[in-house]
Structures are given as structure tokens and as C-alpha cells.
Design a protein around this motif. Structure first.
Motif, PDB file in Angstrom:
ATOM      1  N   ALA A  49       0.816  -1.094   0.056  1.00  0.00           N
ATOM      2  CA  ALA A  49       0.313  -0.146   0.442  1.00  0.00           C
ATOM      3  C   ALA A  49       1.033   1.495   0.039  1.00  0.00           C
ATOM      4  CB  ALA A  49      -1.014   0.049   1.523  1.00  0.00           C
ATOM      5  N   ILE A  50       0.653   2.450  -0.912  1.00  0.00           N
ATOM      6  CA  ILE A  50       1.346   3.195  -1.049  1.00  0.00           C
ATOM      7  C   ILE A  50       0.428   4.680  -1.291  1.00  0.00           C
ATOM      8  CG2 ILE A  50       3.651   2.315  -2.290  1.00  0.00           C
ATOM      9  CD1 ILE A  50       2.638   3.312  -4.822  1.00  0.00           C
ATOM     10  N   ASP A  51       1.100   5.551  -1.007  1.00  0.00           N
ATOM     11  CA  ASP A  51       0.553   7.141  -1.061  1.00  0.00           C
ATOM     12  C   ASP A  51      -0.698   7.284   0.035  1.00  0.00           C
ATOM     13  OD1 ASP A  51       2.386   7.957  -2.514  1.00  0.00           O
ATOM     14  OD2 ASP A  51       1.513   6.925  -4.271  1.00  0.00           O
ATOM     15  N   ALA A  52      -0.855   6.535   1.155  1.00  0.00           N
ATOM     16  CA  ALA A  52      -1.791   6.846   1.856  1.00  0.00           C
ATOM     17  C   ALA A  52      -2.394   7.862   2.504  1.00  0.00           C
ATOM     18  CB  ALA A  52      -1.869   5.514   2.830  1.00  0.00           C
ATOM     19  N   TRP A  53      -3.892   8.773   1.925  1.00  0.00           N
ATOM     20  CA  TRP A  53      -4.068   9.642   2.745  1.00  0.00           C
ATOM     21  C   TRP A  53      -5.622   9.559   3.144  1.00  0.00           C
ATOM     22  CZ3 TRP A  53      -7.191  13.516   0.758  1.00  0.00           C
ATOM     23  CH2 TRP A  53      -7.797  12.772  -0.812  1.00  0.00           C
ATOM     24  N   ALA A  54      -5.266  10.545   4.132  1.00  0.00           N
ATOM     25  CA  ALA A  54      -6.480  11.456   4.370  1.00  0.00           C
ATOM     26  C   ALA A  54      -7.022  12.480   4.642  1.00  0.00           C
ATOM     27  CB  ALA A  54      -6.999  10.382   6.078  1.00  0.00           C
ATOM     28  N   ARG A  55      -8.740  12.591   4.225  1.00  0.00           N
ATOM     29  CA  ARG A  55      -9.142  14.047   4.455  1.00  0.00           C
ATOM     30  C   ARG A  55      -9.355  14.448   5.594  1.00  0.00           C
ATOM     31  NH1 ARG A  55     -13.300  13.061  -0.424  1.00  0.00           N
ATOM     32  NH2 ARG A  55     -12.641  14.272  -1.832  1.00  0.00           N
ATOM     33  N   PRO A  56      -8.627  15.860   6.409  1.00  0.00           N
ATOM     34  CA  PRO A  56      -9.373  16.466   7.573  1.00  0.00           C
ATOM     35  C   PRO A  56     -10.111  16.430   7.726  1.00  0.00           C
ATOM     36  CG  PRO A  56      -8.534  18.175   6.397  1.00  0.00           C
ATOM     37  CD  PRO A  56      -8.350  16.516   5.032  1.00  0.00           C
ATOM     38  N   THR A  57     -10.691  16.020   8.956  1.00  0.00           N
ATOM     39  CA  THR A  57     -12.582  16.069   9.435  1.00  0.00           C
ATOM     40  C   THR A  57     -12.300  16.835  10.759  1.00  0.00           C
ATOM     41  OG1 THR A  57     -11.744  15.360  11.269  1.00  0.00           O
ATOM     42  CG2 THR A  57     -12.338  14.179   9.377  1.00  0.00           C
ATOM     43  N   VAL A  58     -13.783  17.821  10.478  1.00  0.00           N
ATOM     44  CA  VAL A  58     -13.840  18.663  11.255  1.00  0.00           C
ATOM     45  C   VAL A  58     -14.576  18.363  13.054  1.00  0.00           C
ATOM     46  CG1 VAL A  58     -14.870  20.623   9.665  1.00  0.00           C
ATOM     47  CG2 VAL A  58     -16.303  19.290  10.438  1.00  0.00           C
ATOM     48  N   PRO A  59     -14.308  18.769  13.342  1.00  0.00           N
ATOM     49  CA  PRO A  59     -15.025  18.598  15.169  1.00  0.00           C
ATOM     50  C   PRO A  59     -16.762  17.758  14.775  1.00  0.00           C
ATOM     51  CG  PRO A  59     -13.528  19.686  15.667  1.00  0.00           C
ATOM     52  CD  PRO A  59     -13.793  19.873  14.494  1.00  0.00           C
ATOM     53  N   GLY A  60     -16.652  16.934  15.773  1.00  0.00           N
ATOM     54  CA  GLY A  60     -18.727  16.029  15.209  1.00  0.00           C
ATOM     55  C   GLY A  60     -18.689  15.596  14.429  1.00  0.00           C
ATOM     56  N   GLN A  61     -17.291  15.652  13.780  1.00  0.00           N
ATOM     57  CA  GLN A  61     -17.917  14.724  12.414  1.00  0.00           C
ATOM     58  C   GLN A  61     -17.595  13.820  12.997  1.00  0.00           C
ATOM     59  OE1 GLN A  61     -15.989  16.244   8.496  1.00  0.00           O
ATOM     60  NE2 GLN A  61     -15.930  14.183   7.694  1.00  0.00           N
ATOM     61  N   PRO A  62     -19.098  12.308  11.863  1.00  0.00           N
ATOM     62  CA  PRO A  62     -18.555  10.881  12.663  1.00  0.00           C
ATOM     63  C   PRO A  62     -17.724   9.992  11.637  1.00  0.00           C
ATOM     64  CG  PRO A  62     -20.649  11.149  11.714  1.00  0.00           C
ATOM     65  CD  PRO A  62     -19.986  13.063  11.921  1.00  0.00           C
ATOM     66  N   GLY A  63     -17.311  11.083  10.401  1.00  0.00           N
ATOM     67  CA  GLY A  63     -16.514   9.335   9.662  1.00  0.00           C
ATOM     68  C   GLY A  63     -16.140  10.548   8.551  1.00  0.00           C
ATOM     69  N   GLY A  64     -15.172   9.284   8.024  1.00  0.00           N
ATOM     70  CA  GLY A  64     -14.359  10.519   6.703  1.00  0.00           C
ATOM     71  C   GLY A  64     -13.370   9.133   6.465  1.00  0.00           C
ATOM     72  N   GLY A  65     -13.098   9.955   5.277  1.00  0.00           N
ATOM     73  CA  GLY A  65     -12.229   8.261   4.110  1.00  0.00           C
ATOM     74  C   GLY A  65     -10.710   8.667   4.304  1.00  0.00           C
ATOM     75  N   ALA A  66     -10.621   7.845   2.974  1.00  0.00           N
ATOM     76  CA  ALA A  66      -8.913   7.049   3.640  1.00  0.00           C
ATOM     77  C   ALA A  66      -8.991   6.973   1.957  1.00  0.00           C
ATOM     78  CB  ALA A  66      -8.150   6.203   4.418  1.00  0.00           C
ATOM     79  N   PHE A  67      -8.004   7.271   1.105  1.00  0.00           N
ATOM     80  CA  PHE A  67      -7.093   6.781  -0.020  1.00  0.00           C
ATOM     81  C   PHE A  67      -5.893   6.033  -0.305  1.00  0.00           C
ATOM     82  CE2 PHE A  67     -10.628  10.393  -0.127  1.00  0.00           C
ATOM     83  CZ  PHE A  67     -11.329   9.796  -0.454  1.00  0.00           C
ATOM     84  N   LEU A  68      -5.627   5.807  -1.246  1.00  0.00           N
ATOM     85  CA  LEU A  68      -4.004   4.768  -1.316  1.00  0.00           C
ATOM     86  C   LEU A  68      -4.432   4.341  -2.583  1.00  0.00           C
ATOM     87  CD1 LEU A  68      -5.118   1.219  -0.439  1.00  0.00           C
ATOM     88  CD2 LEU A  68      -4.704   2.290   1.848  1.00  0.00           C
ATOM     89  N   THR A  69      -2.659   3.481  -3.153  1.00  0.00           N
ATOM     90  CA  THR A  69      -2.656   3.051  -3.900  1.00  0.00           C
ATOM     91  C   THR A  69      -2.802   1.866  -3.661  1.00  0.00           C
ATOM     92  OG1 THR A  69      -2.532   4.588  -5.786  1.00  0.00           O
ATOM     93  CG2 THR A  69      -1.791   2.738  -5.766  1.00  0.00           C
TER      94      THR A  69
END
Length: 179
Positions: A49-69
Motif C-alpha cells: 500500500a503506497i501514498d496513503a492519505w486521509a481527508r481532514p475532518t471537523v470536530p463532531g464529524q462522525p466519519g471520514g475517508g482514506a485513499f491509497l494505491t
């Protein structure tokens, strides 16, 4: 009588093979060129797994996403699960346009063909964090454990950042009500 001799010959051959010396090692502990153990030549390489990153989130946000190759090893494998201490759950998801509607669905596995790359990117395959324990902040890093059907666990470091070319204050939180 011949079966007994064959069995004794097989046992003797096995004992001889087990008594062979290990491959020559260099001072750094690696095998010299051309010296391979049976495990090195028989075992498939694990996907990477390379180039893994996740989007920043705001307080109280219950979920988020991560991406990679994902880069496939010598044999095909399947990503079947993931986990991280930053969330209660990590799910495998797909997104696709159906008519004029973007649909996001949880999937049971993501195929990783041998020797090929599979992109987990915005708008397609991705990892969904549910029940975030704290906001994901730009610049932070955290471990993500990917579980493959054949290779088992592979750990990757995920960097929290905005999507390339997007200013930090323009990052949009992921809407958990999409599915």
C-alpha cells in the motif's frame, strides 16, 4: 518389502535436505545474491500500500475517508478488511454514478490482481472511517492495518492532508448520509 525401502529412502532424503546448511549470509544479515531459501522462492509477495492519505475532518464529524494505491504481489489477493485506532470501524466502499446520483456502497472485498495497481481514490474505491474518535487534522499521521485474504495484515502510515491542489480551508467533510 519394496514399499518399506521406498519409505526409508524418503525419510533419509528428508533428513539429508533438513541437514543442509542455511544460505550464506552477508554481514548485514541478508542472503548473498543467488542464495534463496525455499520460503523466499515459494511464498508470494504481499501486496503493498503506497501514498496513503486521509481527508481532514471537523470536530463532531462522525466519519471520514482514506485513499491509497494498492500494488499487487506475485499472486492475486483481495483486500477484505481494515482497521485503525482512529475510528470504531473501517469499511471498504465503492462510489459510482448511477444516472445523476452518486451512490456509495460498502463492499466485502477489493480485488488486487497480481502485479497490478488498484487505486482507492475520491469518487471510486475508498476506505470509510465510522465513529471517528477525534478529528483528523492536516499534518497528522496514523497507522492503518489492511487485511488481505492471502497475505494477512499489512500496515501503512496514513497522512492527513487535503486533496492535491485544494487549499486546507476548502476541504469538504464527507457526508455520511450518502448511503
Amino acid at each position: 518389502m519394496t514399499i518399506r525401502r521406498l519409505l526409508l529412502a524418503a525419510v533419509a532424503a528428508s533428513a539429508w535436505v533438513c541437514a543442509l546448511p542455511a544460505p550464506a549470509q552477508t554481514p548485514g544479515g541478508t542472503a548473498k545474491a543467488g542464495a534463496h531459501t525455499a520460503a523466499q522462492t515459494a511464498a508470494p509477495s504481499a501486496p503493498r500500500a503506497i501514498d496513503a492519505w486521509a481527508r481532514p475532518t471537523v470536530p463532531g464529524q462522525p466519519g471520514g475517508g482514506a485513499f491509497l494505491t494498492l500494488e499487487g504481489g506475485r499472486v492475486a489477493d483481495r483486500l477484505v478488511a481494515a482497521r485503525s485506532d482512529v475510528a470504531q470501524r473501517v469499511e471498504l466502499h465503492s462510489m459510482r454514478m448511477v444516472g445523476n446520483v452518486m451512490q456509495m456502497r460498502q463492499v466485502s472485498a477489493i480485488d488486487v490482481p497480481a502485479g497490478q495497481k488498484v487505486s482507492l481514490a475520491p469518487g471510486g474505491w475508498h476506505l470509510m472511517f465510522s465513529g471517528l474518535k477525534q478529528p483528523l487534522k492536516v499534518g497528522e499521521r496514523f497507522p492503518l492495518v489492511l487485511h488481505f485474504e492471502r497475505a494477512g495484515d499489512v500496515t501503512v502510515q496514513v497522512e492527513v492532508k487535503t486533496q492535491d491542489g485544494m487549499p486546507a480551508d476548502a476541504a469538504m467533510p464527507m457526508d455520511m448520509k450518502m448511503h
